[in-house]
Scaffold this motif. Structure first.
Motif, mmCIF file in Angstrom:
data_model
loop_
_atom_site.group_PDB
_atom_site.id
_atom_site.type_symbol
_atom_site.label_atom_id
_atom_site.label_comp_id
_atom_site.label_asym_id
_atom_site.label_seq_id
_atom_site.Cartn_x
_atom_site.Cartn_y
_atom_site.Cartn_z
ATOM 1 N N LYS A 59 16.617 85.186 62.013
ATOM 2 C CA LYS A 59 16.406 83.766 62.237
ATOM 3 C C LYS A 59 17.336 82.957 61.343
ATOM 4 O O LYS A 59 17.702 83.382 60.248
ATOM 5 C CB LYS A 59 14.953 83.372 61.956
ATOM 6 N N ARG A 60 17.688 81.773 61.838
ATOM 7 C CA ARG A 60 18.555 80.904 61.044
ATOM 8 C C ARG A 60 17.765 80.318 59.873
ATOM 9 O O ARG A 60 16.684 79.748 60.073
ATOM 10 C CB ARG A 60 19.108 79.780 61.914
ATOM 11 N N PRO A 61 18.291 80.427 58.660
ATOM 12 C CA PRO A 61 17.568 79.846 57.521
ATOM 13 C C PRO A 61 17.524 78.330 57.621
ATOM 14 O O PRO A 61 18.506 77.685 58.002
ATOM 15 C CB PRO A 61 18.399 80.303 56.315
ATOM 16 N N LYS A 62 16.389 77.753 57.277
ATOM 17 C CA LYS A 62 16.233 76.311 57.361
ATOM 18 C C LYS A 62 16.864 75.648 56.145
ATOM 19 O O LYS A 62 16.617 76.042 55.005
ATOM 20 C CB LYS A 62 14.748 75.941 57.434
ATOM 21 N N SER A 63 17.655 74.638 56.414
ATOM 22 C CA SER A 63 18.268 73.861 55.338
ATOM 23 C C SER A 63 17.444 72.604 55.107
ATOM 24 O O SER A 63 16.509 72.298 55.847
ATOM 25 C CB SER A 63 19.707 73.495 55.704
ATOM 26 N N PRO A 87 14.465 73.987 68.743
ATOM 27 C CA PRO A 87 14.880 75.249 68.120
ATOM 28 C C PRO A 87 15.468 76.250 69.094
ATOM 29 O O PRO A 87 16.112 77.211 68.682
ATOM 30 C CB PRO A 87 13.574 75.778 67.513
ATOM 31 N N ASP A 103 17.492 70.437 58.107
ATOM 32 C CA ASP A 103 16.605 70.857 59.193
ATOM 33 C C ASP A 103 15.166 70.441 58.920
ATOM 34 O O ASP A 103 14.423 70.052 59.822
ATOM 35 C CB ASP A 103 16.675 72.380 59.376
ATOM 36 N N VAL A 104 14.751 70.514 57.632
ATOM 37 C CA VAL A 104 13.368 70.214 57.284
ATOM 38 C C VAL A 104 13.097 68.720 57.356
ATOM 39 O O VAL A 104 12.097 68.266 57.909
ATOM 40 C CB VAL A 104 13.048 70.752 55.876
ATOM 41 N N THR A 107 19.350 79.882 70.777
ATOM 42 C CA THR A 107 19.033 79.553 69.395
ATOM 43 C C THR A 107 20.299 79.391 68.568
ATOM 44 O O THR A 107 20.218 79.264 67.349
ATOM 45 C CB THR A 107 18.126 80.649 68.785
ATOM 46 N N LEU A 136 13.246 66.376 64.935
ATOM 47 C CA LEU A 136 13.855 67.674 64.730
ATOM 48 C C LEU A 136 14.436 68.195 66.027
ATOM 49 O O LEU A 136 13.892 67.989 67.105
ATOM 50 C CB LEU A 136 12.810 68.661 64.193
ATOM 51 N N TRP A 139 26.284 81.665 63.243
ATOM 52 C CA TRP A 139 25.649 80.540 63.915
ATOM 53 C C TRP A 139 26.703 79.574 64.410
ATOM 54 O O TRP A 139 27.673 79.268 63.705
ATOM 55 C CB TRP A 139 24.674 79.838 62.964
#
Length: 415
Positions: free
Chosen positions: A40-44, A59, A47-48, A82, A56, A101
């Motif tokens: 999964k892509r790490p949330k930055s 996804p 993104d949060v 994704t 948002l 990504w």
């Protein structure tokens, strides 16, 4: 949207979120890659928290959008909804090399002939370059269009990048300096969906479009060599196609020897076969039409020149057509086909894949507005209203009685 292809001796199929690779010569276990189980892509922080208070971003659904195979058949890459870009090494065995990504959802991929670079075209109109030699390095922006890109390919000598967009354009750009445009291949009247440089013809380009045509180009000069409107090849199309006004070409594939070309259209339950002849005045000549029992999802030639057809049917998901004595015949008894079909059935359940292809292209057609006719209609209405007012005014003037003069006062006689 389900797709099929070949990576050397491996048969490839994507259905939804899965990639299935089956060896056509050996009875080995298939390789299956499920995007749902991938990294999964790490949330930055962006993104949060969102950007500028916006909602948002969606996804994604992990569905595979496109894949590409290198010319040697040793490398394969796919991209999904994704925004993953997954690179595989296929020989001697399958393994995932890297997961990177992309900035936006991709529409088309292509390896350079030297297999050092992977070009990725996306919906925003940009082309990014990803290194194969350094599989962890992020992509770099290579070039861009003002419209959505639908296809990208590269010339056999790695000299030109060829891109096609929603605005009917095919652009031929220099690979080393993409801002330097070699030519445009212009002539389609709708979005260009697919590009193919046929084998043994390194200076030719085949293109398919939403206008229902297949064109052959000499891409370095932008000169059109041949044009075929598939609607004119027969009087009646399938019932589904007849109901729709537009017929879109969504797949053009050429055989390994460059002699045969297969074309697939949305809503048409057949495959159009053409032959390429470099020495003839007509370079691209219709050969035959293969009637299909179910809606087609994709087509491709294997290394032996056989045409594989992926169908939207659980009972008959695959067909193989072979050229025998200048006639294309469907193989009903084939051990390779039976084994591949059995493996597909265990991993693949048909859904609304054909409908998704139709919807995928339906929104790309541009809606035109005839402002001139509306203006002329309103102008005529204003003229008629003005004439009516003038006519009514004249009638009132004519019906009005003239004002009578007052009687003269008679003077009294003096006394």
């Amino acid at each position: 949207m389900s797709r099929l292809g070949f990576c050397g001796e491996w048969f490839l199929s994507t259905c939804g979120k899965k990639l299935i690779a089956i060896h056509t010569k050996e009875s080995s276990e298939p390789f299956v890659f499920d995007c749902c189980c991938a990294e999964k892509r790490p949330k930055s922080a962006k993104d949060v928290n969102g950007s500028d208070g916006d909602a948002l971003e969606d996804p994604g659904s992990d569905s595979i959008l496109a894949f590409a195979v290198s010319s040697s058949g040793k490398l394969m890459a796919l991209t999904d909804d994704t925004k993953r870009l997954v690179l595989f090494h296929c020989e001697p065995s399958w393994h995932c090399v890297s997961i990177r990504w992309v900035t936006r959802r991709s529409t088309s991929l292509v390896f350079s002939q030297a297999e050092e670079e992977l070009l990725v075209a996306d919906k925003s109109g940009d082309v990014y370059s990803f290194s194969v030699v350094e599989p962890q390095r992020e992509g770099e922006l290579k070039m861009g269009h003002l419209s959505m890109l639908l296809a990208v390919t590269i010339s056999p000598d790695d000299q030109y990048i060829i891109t096609a967009d929603r605005d009917e354009k095919i652009r031929v750009s220099h690979h080393k300096s993409p801002y330097n445009i070699q030519s445009y291949c212009l002539g389609h009247h709708q979005f260009v969906t697919t590009l193919q440089i046929p084998a043994e013809h390194p200076h030719w380009l085949l293109s398919g479009s939403g206008d229902g045509t297949v064109k052959l180009w000499e891409f370095e000069s932008g000169r059109r060599l041949q044009n075929w409107d598939l609607k004119q090849l027969e009087d009646t199309l399938s019932s589904d196609a007849t109901k729709r006004k537009n017929i879109a070409v969504f797949r053009v594939s050429s055989s390994p020897d460059g002699r045969d070309v297969a074309v697939l259209c949305v809503g048409v339950m057949k495959v159009y076969i053409f032959t390429l002849d470099q020495n003839s005045d007509e370079k691209l000549v219709p050969h035959s039409q293969l009637q299909l029992p179910h809606n087609p999802l994709d087509i491709d030639f294997d290394l032996e020149g056989r045409l594989w057809v992926l169908l939207n049917s659980r009972e008959v998901p695959l067909q193989i057509h072979t050229l025998t004595q200048n006639s294309w015949e469907c193989e009903t008894e084939n051990s390779i086909l039976s084994r591949v079909t059995d493996i597909l059935r265990t991993h693949w359940s048909t859904t609304d894949d054909f409908r998704s292809i139709t919807n995928h292209f339906e929104h790309l057609y541009k809606v035109g507005f005839d402002n001139v006719s509306v203006y002329l209609q309103k102008k005529q209405q204003r003229i008629e209203e003005h004439e009516l007012k003038r006519s009514n005014a004249q009638k009132i003037k004519c019906n009005k009685r003239p004002k009578e003069e007052p009687d003269e006062v008679l003077s009294q006689p003096s006394a």
